[in-house]
Write an enzyme that holds these catalytic residues in place. Structure first.
Site, PDB file in Angstrom:
ATOM      1  N   LEU A   1       0.820  -1.219   0.000  1.00 16.39           N
ATOM      2  CA  LEU A   1       0.000   0.000   0.000  1.00 16.39           C
ATOM      3  C   LEU A   1       0.847   1.258   0.000  1.00 16.39           C
ATOM      4  CD1 LEU A   1      -2.533  -1.150   2.739  1.00 16.39           C
ATOM      5  CD2 LEU A   1      -3.031  -0.896   0.301  1.00 16.39           C
ATOM      6  N   GLY A   2       2.065   1.129   0.484  1.00 12.30           N
ATOM      7  CA  GLY A   2       2.919   2.310   0.552  1.00 12.30           C
ATOM      8  C   GLY A   2       4.167   1.973   1.327  1.00 12.30           C
ATOM      9  N   SER A   3       5.085   2.923   1.383  1.00  9.41           N
ATOM     10  CA  SER A   3       6.280   2.675   2.182  1.00  9.41           C
ATOM     11  C   SER A   3       6.805   3.994   2.705  1.00  9.41           C
ATOM     12  CB  SER A   3       7.345   1.976   1.341  1.00  9.41           C
ATOM     13  OG  SER A   3       7.586   2.705   0.160  1.00  9.41           O
ATOM     14  N   GLY A   4       7.571   3.898   3.761  1.00 10.15           N
ATOM     15  CA  GLY A   4       8.199   5.074   4.345  1.00 10.15           C
ATOM     16  C   GLY A   4       9.678   4.795   4.488  1.00 10.15           C
ATOM     17  N   GLN A   5      10.334   5.582   5.309  1.00 13.98           N
ATOM     18  CA  GLN A   5      11.786   5.430   5.443  1.00 13.98           C
ATOM     19  C   GLN A   5      12.194   4.037   5.905  1.00 13.98           C
ATOM     20  OE1 GLN A   5      14.382   8.105   7.685  1.00 13.98           O
ATOM     21  NE2 GLN A   5      15.572   7.522   5.893  1.00 13.98           N
ATOM     22  N   PHE A   6      11.570   3.572   6.978  1.00 19.95           N
ATOM     23  CA  PHE A   6      11.963   2.267   7.505  1.00 19.95           C
ATOM     24  C   PHE A   6      10.793   1.298   7.579  1.00 19.95           C
ATOM     25  CE2 PHE A   6      14.918   5.281   9.592  1.00 19.95           C
ATOM     26  CZ  PHE A   6      16.067   4.871   8.934  1.00 19.95           C
TER      27      PHE A   6
ATOM     28  N   VAL B   1       7.364  -0.703   5.469  1.00 20.38           N
ATOM     29  CA  VAL B   1       6.585  -1.026   4.284  1.00 20.38           C
ATOM     30  C   VAL B   1       5.189  -1.380   4.778  1.00 20.38           C
ATOM     31  CG1 VAL B   1       6.350  -2.552   2.300  1.00 20.38           C
ATOM     32  CG2 VAL B   1       8.612  -1.972   3.132  1.00 20.38           C
ATOM     33  N   VAL B   2       4.169  -0.844   4.119  1.00 13.24           N
ATOM     34  CA  VAL B   2       2.792  -1.118   4.535  1.00 13.24           C
ATOM     35  C   VAL B   2       2.137  -2.009   3.483  1.00 13.24           C
ATOM     36  CG1 VAL B   2       0.572  -0.087   5.148  1.00 13.24           C
ATOM     37  CG2 VAL B   2       2.692   1.099   5.735  1.00 13.24           C
TER      38      VAL B   2
ATOM     39  N   ASP C   1       3.707  15.433  12.720  1.00 15.33           N
ATOM     40  CA  ASP C   1       3.994  15.160  11.302  1.00 15.33           C
ATOM     41  C   ASP C   1       2.727  15.324  10.465  1.00 15.33           C
ATOM     42  OD1 ASP C   1       5.769  14.621   9.262  1.00 15.33           O
ATOM     43  OD2 ASP C   1       5.654  12.450   9.482  1.00 15.33           O
TER      44      ASP C   1
HETATM   45  P1  ATP Z   1       7.381   8.176   6.500  1.00 12.02           P
HETATM   46  O1  ATP Z   1       8.780   7.661   6.551  1.00 12.02           O
HETATM   47  O2  ATP Z   1       7.010   8.779   5.145  1.00 12.02           O
HETATM   48  O3  ATP Z   1       7.005   9.064   7.648  1.00 12.02           O
HETATM   49  P2  ATP Z   1       6.311   5.813   7.700  1.00 12.02           P
HETATM   50  O4  ATP Z   1       7.458   4.890   7.584  1.00 12.02           O
HETATM   51  O5  ATP Z   1       6.085   6.406   9.029  1.00 12.02           O
HETATM   52  O6  ATP Z   1       6.398   6.923   6.580  1.00 12.02           O
HETATM   53  P3  ATP Z   1       3.497   5.535   7.155  1.00 12.02           P
HETATM   54  O7  ATP Z   1       3.416   6.967   6.737  1.00 12.02           O
HETATM   55  O8  ATP Z   1       2.789   5.130   8.385  1.00 12.02           O
HETATM   56  O9  ATP Z   1       5.018   5.046   7.216  1.00 12.02           O
HETATM   57  O10 ATP Z   1       2.989   4.620   5.959  1.00 12.02           O
HETATM   58  C1  ATP Z   1       3.584   4.706   4.681  1.00 12.02           C
HETATM   59  C2  ATP Z   1       2.503   4.719   3.614  1.00 12.02           C
HETATM   60  O11 ATP Z   1       1.695   3.535   3.693  1.00 12.02           O
HETATM   61  C3  ATP Z   1       1.506   5.861   3.734  1.00 12.02           C
HETATM   62  O12 ATP Z   1       1.955   7.024   3.093  1.00 12.02           O
HETATM   63  C4  ATP Z   1       0.248   5.281   3.089  1.00 12.02           C
HETATM   64  O13 ATP Z   1       0.307   5.400   1.689  1.00 12.02           O
HETATM   65  C5  ATP Z   1       0.328   3.810   3.448  1.00 12.02           C
HETATM   66  N1  ATP Z   1      -0.474   3.521   4.659  1.00 12.02           N
HETATM   67  C6  ATP Z   1      -0.102   3.695   5.939  1.00 12.02           C
HETATM   68  N2  ATP Z   1      -1.072   3.338   6.801  1.00 12.02           N
HETATM   69  C7  ATP Z   1      -2.108   2.914   6.050  1.00 12.02           C
HETATM   70  C8  ATP Z   1      -3.431   2.410   6.348  1.00 12.02           C
HETATM   71  N3  ATP Z   1      -3.853   2.275   7.611  1.00 12.02           N
HETATM   72  N4  ATP Z   1      -4.225   2.059   5.306  1.00 12.02           N
HETATM   73  C9  ATP Z   1      -3.790   2.208   4.031  1.00 12.02           C
HETATM   74  N5  ATP Z   1      -2.574   2.670   3.688  1.00 12.02           N
HETATM   75  C10 ATP Z   1      -1.731   3.030   4.678  1.00 12.02           C
END
Ligand code: ATP
Length: 360
Positions: free
Chosen positions: A20-25, A27-28, A141
């Site tokens: 669904l998405g990913s961030g720095q550390f 993966v969702v 954030d």
């Molecule tokens: P960052 O490093 O950008 O702050 P992060 O590692 O903290 O990100 P999240 O922002 O929590 O991660 O999640 C990364 C991505 O996953 C989100 O931008 C979103 O696209 C997807 N995502 C996160 N939580 C959900 C959810 N509950 N339902 C659907 N998609 C989600």
């Protein structure tokens, strides 16, 4: 501390589906409960292996995110925690699935957005923020990427990503350089105490962007952005704000206030005429203004650009270490492998995932 998360093998309970998405550390991924068939979003957070490593997230920070998610349960504008699992390498936070995508993507796909609709979105963000602040939790954030819609085509907002959030008891002093440069308040730049007011500044930035597509403090580089923020240097340019109501501009200017004690609180924002709308059956002037969607689209384009630049920087770095083949060109596979190595070293999972798609 030694919080123990569920260590039943995650794959015994859930089927893992698409990313669904990913961030720095993190993966969702979308997952499905094998028993109930219910779908969730599972955030796989890489644990830091060694104290000296810069990759992965420390146990302390993971536990902080989980604790915040546990505390804030039960508000319709905040993502709901379902369960937490742990493997040797990851902590897996299972969350309510938010499937409507980012608010800004939804807005970009529309023909027109008037201020009544915009204010209704901002109101939901404020309701989420009021819930957090009533529990002494500061999000830290708030930005467009973390404002999502529960269902596609509906207008129900959910705030996600509590990775930087923390509990700040009244009277306690917490300082930290956290957040995303474009959205941080002067006190963050100046390393002064953080407070609920820090979130309110970010609400101002999100509102400004939603109404105009322009970013109020963004400079050509980080230092310039920070200097614009600490000097509260912004303006409502005619090009972007000629159709904007005076209530909307007043709402924003109540948030872009240097002194945290003078900045509007979440309660004050909820009482603001731009959020409340007209009294009785007075005309709603917010209806007259149509927000130029193309401006917001250009904001999204810039956001995509930034990610591309991030990748190109990695590529340039990799080109220095990759061997050239006979005719002076790089071997693409070699280059991708070097990029992958660099991203892994830097813990840049977002870029890493883009690269792994190239491998296929
Ligand atoms: P960052 O490093 O950008 O702050 P992060 O590692 O903290 O990100 P999240 O922002 O929590 O991660 O999640 C990364 C991505 O996953 C989100 O931008 C979103 O696209 C997807 N995502 C996160 N939580 C959900 C959810 N509950 N339902 C659907 N998609 C989600």
């Amino acid at each position: 501390s030694n919080v123990h998360f569920d260590d039943t093998p995650f794959e015994d309970v859930f089927d893992i589906e698409t990313e669904l998405g990913s961030g720095q550390f993190a993966v969702v991924r979308r997952v499905r409960d094998k028993k109930t068939g219910e779908r969730y979003a599972a955030k796989f957070i890489k644990k830091r292996r060694y104290a000296t490593s810069r990759r992965g997230v420390t146990r302390q920070n993971i536990e902080r995110e989980v604790r915040v998610l546990q505390k804030i349960r039960g508000h319709s504008n905040v993502v709901e925690l379902h369960a937490v699992y742990e493997t040797a390498s990851d902590v897996i936070i299972v969350l309510e699935l938010v499937s409507g995508g980012e608010l800004f993507d939804h807005v970009c796909a529309k023909e027109c957005l008037d201020e009544v609709e915009a204010a209704a979105f901002i109101k939901q963000i404020l309701l989420a923020v009021r819930h957090l602040h009533s529990l002494h939790i500061v999000h830290l954030d708030i930005k467009p990427e973390n404002v999502m819609l529960k269902q596609r085509g509906e207008s129900h907002i959910k705030i996600i990503d509590f990775g930087l959030s923390r509990e700040i008891e009244p009277g306690a002093t917490v300082k930290d350089m956290v957040g995303t440069p474009e959205f941080v308040a002067p006190e963050v730049v100046n390393y002064e105490p953080l407070s609920p007011a820090t979130d309110m500044w970010a609400v101002g930035v999100v509102t400004y962007i939603l109404l105009s597509g322009g970013s109020p403090f963004l400079g050509d580089n980080r230092d310039e952005t920070f200097s614009n923020i600490t000097r509260v240097r912004y303006h409502f340019s005619d090009r972007y704000f000629k159709n904007t109501s005076k209530h909307a501009k007043d709402f924003i200017s109540r948030l872009f206030v240097r002194d945290v004690d003078q900045r509007a609180t979440v309660e004050e924002c909820l009482q603001h005429p731009w959020i409340r709308g007209p009294e009785g059956n007075a005309v709603d002037i917010r209806k007259a203004s149509c927000i130029t969607i193309s401006h917001i689209q250009s904001f999204k384009t810039r956001q995509r650009w930034k990610r591309c630049v991030e990748l190109v920087m990695v590529l340039l770095k990799a080109s220095k270490t990759s061997r050239k083949i006979g005719d002076g060109r790089f071997n693409p596979e070699d280059l991708v492998a070097s990029c992958t190595l660099i991203c892994a070293e830097e813990g840049n999972l977002r870029a890493l995932h883009k690269l792994s798609a190239l491998h296929k």
